[in-house]
Design a protein around this motif. Structure first.
Motif, PDB file in Angstrom:
ATOM      1  N   GLN A 238       1.216 -20.772   4.233  1.00 55.36           N
ATOM      2  CA  GLN A 238       1.686 -19.419   4.527  1.00 55.36           C
ATOM      3  C   GLN A 238       0.868 -18.399   3.732  1.00 55.36           C
ATOM      4  N   ILE A 239       0.374 -17.367   4.412  1.00 54.68           N
ATOM      5  CA  ILE A 239      -0.324 -16.257   3.758  1.00 54.68           C
ATOM      6  C   ILE A 239       0.496 -14.991   4.012  1.00 54.68           C
ATOM      7  N   TYR A 240       0.968 -14.349   2.952  1.00 58.82           N
ATOM      8  CA  TYR A 240       1.793 -13.152   3.097  1.00 58.82           C
ATOM      9  C   TYR A 240       0.898 -11.914   3.084  1.00 58.82           C
ATOM     10  N   GLU A 241       0.421 -11.553   4.263  1.00 54.40           N
ATOM     11  CA  GLU A 241      -0.457 -10.391   4.364  1.00 54.40           C
ATOM     12  C   GLU A 241       0.286  -9.100   4.060  1.00 54.40           C
ATOM     13  N   ASP A 242       1.601  -9.053   4.318  1.00 56.13           N
ATOM     14  CA  ASP A 242       2.360  -7.839   3.991  1.00 56.13           C
ATOM     15  C   ASP A 242       2.385  -7.604   2.485  1.00 56.13           C
ATOM     16  N   ILE A 243       2.468  -8.694   1.716  1.00 57.33           N
ATOM     17  CA  ILE A 243       2.404  -8.554   0.255  1.00 57.33           C
ATOM     18  C   ILE A 243       1.029  -8.043  -0.159  1.00 57.33           C
ATOM     19  N   PHE A 244      -0.017  -8.623   0.452  1.00 59.60           N
ATOM     20  CA  PHE A 244      -1.379  -8.207   0.103  1.00 59.60           C
ATOM     21  C   PHE A 244      -1.581  -6.718   0.350  1.00 59.60           C
ATOM     22  N   HIS A 245      -1.174  -6.225   1.508  1.00 59.60           N
ATOM     23  CA  HIS A 245      -1.388  -4.812   1.832  1.00 59.60           C
ATOM     24  C   HIS A 245      -0.593  -3.902   0.892  1.00 59.60           C
ATOM     25  N   GLU A 246       0.593  -4.364   0.484  1.00 62.68           N
ATOM     26  CA  GLU A 246       1.381  -3.572  -0.472  1.00 62.68           C
ATOM     27  C   GLU A 246       0.666  -3.518  -1.826  1.00 62.68           C
ATOM     28  N   LEU A 247       0.209  -4.675  -2.283  1.00 56.88           N
ATOM     29  CA  LEU A 247      -0.489  -4.723  -3.577  1.00 56.88           C
ATOM     30  C   LEU A 247      -1.831  -3.998  -3.507  1.00 56.88           C
ATOM     31  N   GLU A 248      -2.447  -4.002  -2.343  1.00 52.96           N
ATOM     32  CA  GLU A 248      -3.714  -3.295  -2.168  1.00 52.96           C
ATOM     33  C   GLU A 248      -3.521  -1.803  -2.426  1.00 52.96           C
ATOM     34  N   GLU A 249      -2.427  -1.258  -1.938  1.00 50.27           N
ATOM     35  CA  GLU A 249      -2.132   0.158  -2.171  1.00 50.27           C
ATOM     36  C   GLU A 249      -1.845   0.412  -3.650  1.00 50.27           C
ATOM     37  N   ILE A 250      -1.052  -0.474  -4.246  1.00 46.71           N
ATOM     38  CA  ILE A 250      -0.680  -0.300  -5.661  1.00 46.71           C
ATOM     39  C   ILE A 250      -1.904  -0.403  -6.559  1.00 46.71           C
ATOM     40  N   ALA A 251      -2.825  -1.311  -6.216  1.00 46.91           N
ATOM     41  CA  ALA A 251      -4.004  -1.549  -7.054  1.00 46.91           C
ATOM     42  C   ALA A 251      -4.913  -0.327  -7.142  1.00 46.91           C
TER      43      ALA A 251
END
Length: 394
Positions: A238-251
């Motif tokens: 499982q790859i959680y792309e929604d988590i990635f996009h959220e963290l991408e904004e935060i980063a």
């Protein structure tokens, strides 16, 4: 030119101008989106290592060049218990002696000491194959007493904090993904000492909380770092792309998180490191499969032993019933003998058959695991045989 193409006899000039302005606005938005800096420069998300695998976690967080990342991560965890923020750490030797004879795989994942001389042990477990509470206490005790030397005072022993990151559920009494433990007085609940502190982080509960919309990584530093650990799930593919996009904004506003993603990508791009990571992951899955197979074999052996014992008991009961029936009379003898014989036969046959069948299957399982070069302690956990008997088999 574009204006003329858009216009016809039914299209007013202001309408055409409005369409042009709208398309221009959309173009600018798309251009800004394309030019936006992303966290991953060269790798797709699915090529990243799963940081819940101990090798990947240690390579990223246990690296001297990523010391600042480790400090931010530890502070995010320890803020829950109100400890002073860590400003600097020193990585210590993580090799530890085996817990049992021939146990060469027993070692600490990460061990650091802070500028206040506190020691922090971080353990990450991908598989639930140990008694994690007792294991954590065992390691804590070893780290706590290790600095004590001859002529030293007990007052010189420093605080040891144990952090356990688990890729499975451990506590059924709570839905919280992060729980902490100390020694308290039973009735009045005041703390006995500050030298002992345990943290347990259950990643499966964290992902569940994320899916239920209960996490706020924008305002919760620990949530964003743990979501980074949970973003790649190799066990369930499982790859959680929604988590990635959220963290991408935060980063974009969190330099430490941005740096961590950069180091993570760099680590995952190294052929040597990725090969070692996949080898470790394969070993974990192989051990899980071997343990599962051994459990299934033992369960099947127990079932067969019970069936064999019942059949033997029935046969013995029939024999004894017939013998007693001849002595006391066919009618009364058959009735009493069958009843008594079946009862004794079932009990004796079931116990005898189960014990012999289970023991035989345990020996066979131990032999197969020894041939597969498994550790003595792993075989002991799977079969329940004493370590000395396993050593004799080997």
């Amino acid at each position: 030119m574009h204006l003329t193409a858009l216009q016809n006899e039914n299209t007013p000039l202001y309408a055409a101008t409005s369409i042009i302005m709208e398309e221009s606005s959309n173009y600018e938005k798309q251009a800004r989106k394309r030019s936006k800096t992303t966290l991953l420069k060269q790798l797709p998300i699915d090529r990243l290592m799963d940081l819940k695998v101990d090798f990947a976690f240690k390579q990223l967080f246990g690296n001297e060049k990523n010391k600042e990342i480790m400090i931010v991560f530890l502070n995010a965890i320890l803020q829950k218990t109100g400890r002073n923020p860590i400003k600097d750490i020193t990585f210590l030797n993580i090799e530890a002696g085996g817990e049992f004879v021939d146990d060469k795989q027993s070692r600490l994942d990460l061990l650091v000491t802070t500028e206040d001389k506190e020691q922090i042990h971080v353990e990450i477990q991908f598989t639930n194959k140990y008694d994690m509470v007792k294991r954590s206490i065992y390691y804590w005790a070893g780290v706590y007493r290790s600095p004590l030397r001859k002529s030293m005072s007990y007052k010189e022993l420093q605080t040891v904090i144990s952090i356990n990151i688990l890729n499975f559920n451990l506590f059924n009494d709570t839905e919280k993904f992060h729980t902490t433990y100390h020694l308290y007085e039973d009735e009045e609940k005041f703390k006995l000492t500050d030298v002992m502190e345990f943290h347990f982080i259950e990643m499966t509960k964290l992902i569940k909380a994320w899916k239920e919309g209960k996490l706020d990584p924008w305002n919760d530093v620990l949530a964003r770092w743990l979501l980074m650990l949970g973003m790649i799930d190799r066990r369930n593919e499982q790859i959680y792309e929604d988590i990635f996009h959220e963290l991408e904004e935060i980063a974009m506003k969190d330099e430490s998180l941005k740096k961590a993603f950069g180091s993570w990508e760099e680590l995952s791009m190294s052929p040597e490191e990725y090969f070692a990571y996949e080898s470790r992951l394969k070993r974990i899955f192989d051990e899980e499969a071997a343990q599962r197979e051994a459990e299934l074999r033992l369960r099947e052996a127990e079932k067969k032993a019970v069936e064999r014992g019942l059949e033997e008991g029935r046969e013995e009961g029939r024999k004894e019933g017939r013998a007693e029936g001849r002595e006391e009379g066919r009618k009364e003898g058959r009735k009493e003998g069958k009843k008594e014989g079946k009862r004794e036969g079932r009990i004796e046959g079931r116990e005898k058959g189960r014990e012999e069948g289970q023991f035989e299957e345990k020996l066979n399982t131990a032999k197969r695991l020894l041939e597969a070069d498994m550790d003595i302690e792993f075989i002991r956990n799977v079969t329940g045989l004493p370590a000395e008997q396993i050593m004799e088999l080997r």
